[in-house]
Design an enzyme around this catalytic site. Structure first.
Site, mmCIF file in Angstrom:
data_model
loop_
_atom_site.group_PDB
_atom_site.id
_atom_site.type_symbol
_atom_site.label_atom_id
_atom_site.label_comp_id
_atom_site.label_asym_id
_atom_site.label_seq_id
_atom_site.Cartn_x
_atom_site.Cartn_y
_atom_site.Cartn_z
ATOM 1 N N SER A 36 0.835 -1.207 0.000
ATOM 2 C CA SER A 36 0.000 0.000 0.000
ATOM 3 C C SER A 36 0.865 1.250 0.000
ATOM 4 C CB SER A 36 -0.901 0.007 1.236
ATOM 5 O OG SER A 36 -1.635 1.211 1.279
ATOM 6 N N PHE A 46 -31.362 6.104 2.225
ATOM 7 C CA PHE A 46 -30.252 6.672 1.459
ATOM 8 C C PHE A 46 -30.724 6.959 0.040
ATOM 9 C CE2 PHE A 46 -25.526 7.158 1.438
ATOM 10 C CZ PHE A 46 -25.385 7.599 2.738
ATOM 11 N N TRP A 55 4.834 1.415 0.168
ATOM 12 C CA TRP A 55 5.494 0.979 -1.067
ATOM 13 C C TRP A 55 4.562 1.355 -2.207
ATOM 14 C CZ3 TRP A 55 9.754 -2.648 -2.043
ATOM 15 C CH2 TRP A 55 10.501 -2.945 -0.896
ATOM 16 N N ASP A 101 -4.203 4.548 -10.024
ATOM 17 C CA ASP A 101 -3.001 3.759 -10.358
ATOM 18 C C ASP A 101 -3.351 2.352 -10.842
ATOM 19 O OD1 ASP A 101 -1.836 5.980 -9.269
ATOM 20 O OD2 ASP A 101 -0.970 4.980 -7.539
ATOM 21 N N GLN A 122 -19.215 9.927 -11.053
ATOM 22 C CA GLN A 122 -20.281 10.393 -10.163
ATOM 23 C C GLN A 122 -19.950 11.726 -9.503
ATOM 24 O OE1 GLN A 122 -21.548 8.266 -6.271
ATOM 25 N NE2 GLN A 122 -23.287 8.167 -7.670
ATOM 26 N N HIS A 180 -21.224 14.012 -6.508
ATOM 27 C CA HIS A 180 -22.043 13.993 -5.299
ATOM 28 C C HIS A 180 -22.611 15.401 -5.156
ATOM 29 C CE1 HIS A 180 -23.231 13.680 -1.120
ATOM 30 N NE2 HIS A 180 -22.893 12.406 -1.093
ATOM 31 N N LEU A 195 -16.692 16.268 1.612
ATOM 32 C CA LEU A 195 -18.044 15.751 1.455
ATOM 33 C C LEU A 195 -18.901 16.027 2.676
ATOM 34 C CD1 LEU A 195 -19.857 13.740 -0.256
ATOM 35 C CD2 LEU A 195 -19.151 12.044 1.404
ATOM 36 N N GLU A 221 -24.528 12.179 2.454
ATOM 37 C CA GLU A 221 -25.949 12.031 2.150
ATOM 38 C C GLU A 221 -26.754 11.751 3.428
ATOM 39 O OE1 GLU A 221 -26.396 10.375 -1.801
ATOM 40 O OE2 GLU A 221 -27.505 8.748 -0.846
ATOM 41 N N ARG A 265 -27.971 10.486 -7.007
ATOM 42 C CA ARG A 265 -26.982 11.569 -7.081
ATOM 43 C C ARG A 265 -26.886 12.203 -8.461
ATOM 44 N NH1 ARG A 265 -22.406 8.561 -3.339
ATOM 45 N NH2 ARG A 265 -23.608 8.789 -1.417
ATOM 46 N N HIS A 279 -16.926 12.473 -7.053
ATOM 47 C CA HIS A 279 -16.923 11.640 -5.856
ATOM 48 C C HIS A 279 -16.493 10.199 -6.113
ATOM 49 C CE1 HIS A 279 -18.091 10.429 -1.868
ATOM 50 N NE2 HIS A 279 -19.050 9.626 -2.293
ATOM 51 N N ARG A 329 -23.946 5.002 -9.410
ATOM 52 C CA ARG A 329 -23.967 4.191 -8.183
ATOM 53 C C ARG A 329 -24.929 4.792 -7.164
ATOM 54 N NH1 ARG A 329 -21.191 4.421 -2.959
ATOM 55 N NH2 ARG A 329 -20.184 6.363 -3.576
ATOM 56 N N LEU A 330 -25.619 3.947 -6.441
ATOM 57 C CA LEU A 330 -26.402 4.435 -5.314
ATOM 58 C C LEU A 330 -25.490 4.557 -4.103
ATOM 59 C CD1 LEU A 330 -29.821 2.587 -5.430
ATOM 60 C CD2 LEU A 330 -29.110 4.705 -6.528
#
Ligand SMILES: Cc1cc2nc3c(=O)[nH]c(=O)nc-3n(C[C@H](O)[C@H](O)[C@H](O)COP(=O)(O)OP(=O)(O)OC[C@H]3O[C@@H](n4cnc5c(N)ncnc54)[C@H](O)[C@@H]3O)c2cc1C
Length: 577
Positions: free
Chosen positions: A33, A113, A152, A208, A227, A229, A239, A242, A282, A350, A385-386
């Site tokens: 990571s 949501f 890394w 990446d 997306q 937002h 952000l 929601e 959204r 977003h 996307r929801l």
């Protein structure tokens, strides 16, 4: 040799690591990571994670909301698997220690949501991602066999004869460049919001994994679906979840008018209701903002036009109990208190619906290479996307990819091929040459800014063919200029300039695929709205965009059929009972 090497320590990567460790303790797992895992973007998720919990809800309804929310571009077999497994994953997290918020009688609490017609979003106040990632991280610590390469940076996938054999990575602390051999690789590198100038995404979200896969021969899918937002803080892009609207917040324009009632999203209700118009999907809410702006009903600020999010009527008690982080963010970054003040907000980039093309088990067309989480496109998100479907997606498909990669590694027990060493040496030479200095005078930051503004202008909430065509040329030119950049910082320890340059290259490649797919799709669907083709066109475009990297490095776009199981394409209806 490592059996399963996971690039990414966010929700998808850590869930995959646990799945591998649990499926076969004899397998060697590694998590690479670029930041310490707990700093992955998953940690900043606020609102919650969707999973059917009863209360009159059904799996089919979650499927339908997801598919219609995605404007029928979701693969329905993937959605069915996702919806069925999401509640199991959320309960599993509870067993691993995730402190889900609860009702007073002890049941797990759920909130409504956007675009979800039933209450099914589990949450841990408004710090869901923080608790979810902590739970996964501490669970990985149980397994001795999960090796970690923290900080890394992976620059390349080693691919030979159509199969992946590991990665090349830089240890950021020392500058050491190493080829790490592995039987399988899972990309869990998150999204690429940073290709745009105004985003909720952490600075590390530079696409990446998408670029690594694309360069290695795996196609990307549905890259045009970006997306926005509807509620970001105007200066920082931070952000406002929601959940603020789920708890009863209103969106009002400069006249104090709840303008969403003009956009076929429902009627204003005094208290939050499942189908309240503020909880529309959204894409529709962000588009409504643009129309308000065109009508002169937004408020101009030094950081662009805004509308207001009004939480004042909720009262301090509810704000502190349900959305304390919203209050904290507003106080720290906007110098206001949502209990007494209006919050200025505007749409902000977003999430990427698109990503590395995978099957339902996370496998890409490159043998041994898998992808999961935001970097992948399975696809359950379709054209939009929801909210609250992404965290459970990371869990469900992180687990699936982990299990599939473990099975692949068990059935391919061969040793390390010479390609690992030779490609590692080539990559080391390439990176070391950059450190030799002699800069052309081009600045990484200037090129990045040009790229970001090109994307915002061409591939924002509304798009048009002529502007997209121009953006193709601008991005090609920016890529050529980026190839000439050399480093001013020639040191080895913490050479962040070296990392930023690699990220500029990955973002430019990803940006090209976004623009190429947006140009190719001559219709409007979900988050992709073409002013020159305003209608959805199922006859021509009920299909995924699939983009390969041509031998000359440019994107080559084709179409792939969508999998429809039980829900034929229909109209998206919100706010009407
Ligand atoms: C502010 C915010 C709030 C959100 N709220 C919600 C919510 O309430 N509900 C919901 O469902 N979704 C939410 N989302 C979306 C969701 O959080 C993300 O889509 C999801 O967490 C992505 O997880 P991931 O594991 O795919 O990637 P990430 O968590 O982004 O992790 C990516 C990992 O990849 C590593 N990495 C990347 N590139 C490299 C490289 N080259 N070399 C080595 N390592 C690399 C990084 O170090 C990191 O560990 C939110 C997103 C944001 C930005």
């Amino acid at each position: 040799m490592i059996d399963v090497l996971i690039v990414g320590g966010g929700g998808a990567g850590l869930r995959a690591a646990v799945a591998v460790a649990e499926s076969d303790p004899s397998l060697k797992v590694a998590v690479v990571s670029k930041v310490y895992p707990m700093r992955s973007h998953t940690v900043s998720a606020e609102g919650g994670a969707a999973g059917v919990i009863g209360l009159g809800d059904t799996l089919d309804e979650h499927c339908y909301d997801t598919i219609s929310g995605g404007d029928w571009l979701c693969d329905q077999d993937a959605v069915e698997a996702f919806v069925a497994e999401a509640p199991k994953e959320l309960i599993q997290l509870e067993h691993w220690g995730c402190p889900w918020s609860r009702e007073s009688d002890g049941r797990v609490a759920v909130r409504p949501f956007g675009g979800m017609k039933k209450m099914r979003t589990w949450y841990a106040a408004d710090k869901t991602g923080f608790h979810l990632l902590h739970t996964l991280f501490q669970t990985t610590l149980k397994y001795q066999d999960v090796l970690r390469y923290d900080e890394w940076y992976v620059t390349k996938l080693v691919v030979d004869d159509g199969r992946v054999h590991g990665v090349v990575a830089v240890e950021i602390r020392t500058g050491r460049i190493e080829a790490i051999a592995a039987r399988t690789v899972i990309l869990a590198t998150g999204g690429c919001g940073r290709v745009f100038p105004f985003t909720t995404n952490a600075a590390i979200k530079t696409g990446d994994g998408m670029a690594l896969a694309y360069r290695a021969g795996a196609p990307l899918k549905d890259m045009e679906f970006v997306q926005y937002h509807p509620t970001g803080l105007p200066f920082t892009g931070i952000l406002i979840t929601e959940a603020a609207r789920a708890e009863g917040g209103w969106l009002i324009n400069k006249d104090g008018y709840r303008y969403l009632q003009d956009y076929d999203l429902g009627k204003p209700t005094p208290t939050p209701k499942l189908r309240s118009m503020e909880l529309g999907p959204r894409d529709r809410l962000s588009q409504a903002f643009v129309h308000e702006q065109q009508k002169g009903r937004t408020v101009d600020t030094p950081y662009g036009p805004v509308v207001y999010l009004d939480l004042r009527h909720l009262g301090e008690g509810k704000i502190d109990a349900r959305i304390p982080f919203v209050r904290e963010l507003c106080r720290s970054y906007q110098n206001l208190d949502p209990a007494t003040d209006l919050i200025p907000v505007r749409p902000v980039v977003h999430y990427m619906m698109g990503g590395v093309h995978t099957d339902i088990d996370g496998a890409t067309p490159v043998a041994g290479l898998f992808a999961a989480g935001e970097t992948a496109c399975v696809s359950i998100n379709g054209a939009n996307r929801l909210g609250s479907n992404s965290l459970p997606e990371c869990l469900v498909f992180g687990r699936r990819a982990g299990i599939a990669a473990a099975a692949f590694a068990r059935s391919h027990r061969d040793g390390e091929p010479p390609a690992v060493r030779s490609q590692g040496a080539d990559e080391r030479r390439r990176l070391e040459r950059l450190r030799e200095g002699s800069s052309t005078g081009e600045r990484i930051a200037d090129l990045r800014e040009e790229m970001q503004h090109t994307l915002e202008g061409a591939a924002g909430i509304y798009r048009a063919g002529d502007v997209l065509t121009k953006a193709v040329d601008t991005l090609a030119e920016l890529r050529e200029r980026a190839e000439e950049v050399r480093l001013d910082d020639t040191s080895t320890a913490f050479n962040t300039e070296l990392i930023n340059l690699q990220e500029l290259h990955t973002m430019l490649e990803v940006a090209q695929t976004i623009v190429a797919c947006a140009l190719n799709r001559q219709e409007s669907r979900g988050a992709h709205q073409r002013t020159d083709f305003p209608a959805r066109d199922d006859a021509a475009y009920l299909a995924h965009s699939l983009v390969h990297r041509a031998p000359d490095g440019t994107p080559s776009v084709g179409l792939l059929p969508v999998t429809i199981t039980r829900w034929p394409p229909g109209e998206r209806v919100y706010g009407r009972d």
